[in-house]
Design a protein around this motif. Sequence first.
Motif, PDB file in Angstrom:
ATOM      1  N   GLN A  20       0.831  -1.191   0.000  1.00  0.00           N
ATOM      2  CA  GLN A  20       0.000   0.000   0.000  1.00  0.00           C
ATOM      3  C   GLN A  20       0.870   1.248   0.000  1.00  0.00           C
ATOM      4  N   HIS A  21       0.305   2.337  -0.452  1.00  0.00           N
ATOM      5  CA  HIS A  21       0.963   3.641  -0.514  1.00  0.00           C
ATOM      6  C   HIS A  21       1.940   3.744  -1.681  1.00  0.00           C
ATOM      7  N   ASN A  22       1.894   2.845  -2.634  1.00  0.00           N
ATOM      8  CA  ASN A  22       2.687   2.954  -3.844  1.00  0.00           C
ATOM      9  C   ASN A  22       1.784   3.437  -4.963  1.00  0.00           C
ATOM     10  N   LYS A  23       2.344   4.227  -5.870  1.00  0.00           N
ATOM     11  CA  LYS A  23       1.552   4.778  -6.962  1.00  0.00           C
ATOM     12  C   LYS A  23       2.392   4.813  -8.227  1.00  0.00           C
ATOM     13  N   SER A  24       1.811   4.370  -9.308  1.00  0.00           N
ATOM     14  CA  SER A  24       2.462   4.447 -10.606  1.00  0.00           C
ATOM     15  C   SER A  24       1.434   4.885 -11.641  1.00  0.00           C
ATOM     16  N   THR A  25       1.724   5.968 -12.327  1.00  0.00           N
ATOM     17  CA  THR A  25       0.846   6.488 -13.362  1.00  0.00           C
ATOM     18  C   THR A  25       1.513   6.303 -14.711  1.00  0.00           C
ATOM     19  N   ILE A  26       0.804   5.661 -15.627  1.00  0.00           N
ATOM     20  CA  ILE A  26       1.364   5.358 -16.950  1.00  0.00           C
ATOM     21  C   ILE A  26       0.450   5.949 -18.011  1.00  0.00           C
ATOM     22  N   ASP A  27       1.017   6.749 -18.920  1.00  0.00           N
ATOM     23  CA  ASP A  27       0.276   7.348 -20.015  1.00  0.00           C
ATOM     24  C   ASP A  27       0.987   6.978 -21.319  1.00  0.00           C
ATOM     25  N   GLN A  28       0.311   6.218 -22.156  1.00  0.00           N
ATOM     26  CA  GLN A  28       0.916   5.755 -23.403  1.00  0.00           C
ATOM     27  C   GLN A  28       0.045   6.133 -24.593  1.00  0.00           C
ATOM     28  N   THR A  29       0.689   6.624 -25.644  1.00  0.00           N
ATOM     29  CA  THR A  29       0.027   6.814 -26.929  1.00  0.00           C
ATOM     30  C   THR A  29       0.911   6.174 -27.982  1.00  0.00           C
ATOM     31  N   GLY A  30       0.312   5.687 -29.046  1.00  0.00           N
ATOM     32  CA  GLY A  30       1.082   4.995 -30.072  1.00  0.00           C
ATOM     33  C   GLY A  30       0.864   3.501 -29.981  1.00  0.00           C
ATOM     34  N   SER A  31       1.823   2.746 -30.490  1.00  0.00           N
ATOM     35  CA  SER A  31       1.671   1.295 -30.492  1.00  0.00           C
ATOM     36  C   SER A  31       2.962   0.610 -30.070  1.00  0.00           C
ATOM     37  N   ASP A  32       2.823  -0.620 -29.606  1.00  0.00           N
ATOM     38  CA  ASP A  32       3.950  -1.471 -29.206  1.00  0.00           C
ATOM     39  C   ASP A  32       4.810  -0.838 -28.113  1.00  0.00           C
ATOM     40  N   ASN A  33       4.182  -0.167 -27.164  1.00  0.00           N
ATOM     41  CA  ASN A  33       4.891   0.398 -26.021  1.00  0.00           C
ATOM     42  C   ASN A  33       4.752  -0.552 -24.837  1.00  0.00           C
ATOM     43  N   GLY A  34       5.771  -0.645 -24.020  1.00  0.00           N
ATOM     44  CA  GLY A  34       5.736  -1.538 -22.869  1.00  0.00           C
ATOM     45  C   GLY A  34       6.310  -0.879 -21.628  1.00  0.00           C
ATOM     46  N   VAL A  35       5.759  -1.239 -20.471  1.00  0.00           N
ATOM     47  CA  VAL A  35       6.223  -0.707 -19.195  1.00  0.00           C
ATOM     48  C   VAL A  35       6.290  -1.836 -18.179  1.00  0.00           C
ATOM     49  N   SER A  36       7.353  -1.856 -17.416  1.00  0.00           N
ATOM     50  CA  SER A  36       7.480  -2.787 -16.303  1.00  0.00           C
ATOM     51  C   SER A  36       7.765  -1.962 -15.051  1.00  0.00           C
ATOM     52  N   VAL A  37       6.897  -2.077 -14.034  1.00  0.00           N
ATOM     53  CA  VAL A  37       7.063  -1.316 -12.801  1.00  0.00           C
ATOM     54  C   VAL A  37       7.184  -2.298 -11.644  1.00  0.00           C
ATOM     55  N   ASP A  38       8.265  -2.180 -10.877  1.00  0.00           N
ATOM     56  CA  ASP A  38       8.488  -3.016  -9.699  1.00  0.00           C
ATOM     57  C   ASP A  38       8.709  -2.083  -8.513  1.00  0.00           C
ATOM     58  N   GLN A  39       7.757  -2.065  -7.600  1.00  0.00           N
ATOM     59  CA  GLN A  39       7.839  -1.193  -6.429  1.00  0.00           C
ATOM     60  C   GLN A  39       7.833  -2.050  -5.171  1.00  0.00           C
ATOM     61  N   LYS A  40       8.880  -1.921  -4.368  1.00  0.00           N
ATOM     62  CA  LYS A  40       8.988  -2.663  -3.113  1.00  0.00           C
ATOM     63  C   LYS A  40       8.974  -1.669  -1.965  1.00  0.00           C
ATOM     64  N   GLY A  41       8.373  -2.066  -0.866  1.00  0.00           N
ATOM     65  CA  GLY A  41       8.259  -1.161   0.267  1.00  0.00           C
ATOM     66  C   GLY A  41       7.021  -0.309   0.119  1.00  0.00           C
ATOM     67  N   PHE A  42       7.096   0.927   0.595  1.00  0.00           N
ATOM     68  CA  PHE A  42       5.956   1.816   0.468  1.00  0.00           C
ATOM     69  C   PHE A  42       6.429   3.249   0.246  1.00  0.00           C
ATOM     70  N   LYS A  43       5.492   4.094  -0.125  1.00  0.00           N
ATOM     71  CA  LYS A  43       5.724   5.499  -0.457  1.00  0.00           C
ATOM     72  C   LYS A  43       6.563   5.659  -1.727  1.00  0.00           C
ATOM     73  N   ASN A  44       6.382   4.765  -2.688  1.00  0.00           N
ATOM     74  CA  ASN A  44       7.012   4.900  -4.000  1.00  0.00           C
ATOM     75  C   ASN A  44       6.026   5.549  -4.947  1.00  0.00           C
TER      76      ASN A  44
END
Length: 64
Positions: A20-44
Amino acid sequence: MKKVILGISVMLLSMTGFAQHNKSTIDQTGSDNGVSVDQKGFKNESDVTQGGRHNDAYVDQNGR
């Protein structure tokens, strides 16, 4: 893009009790885009914005 949003939503919902308390905002336009988000702990927090084609982003955060 719908697959990416669905996959991230499932991952975030399944991790709610653990990271809890982790936040990730992803905004993608176009094609074939990829995102990998790894958040450990909190307040990320991360913001990823991608435009165009064939972009990849990797976010690895270790919080408190």
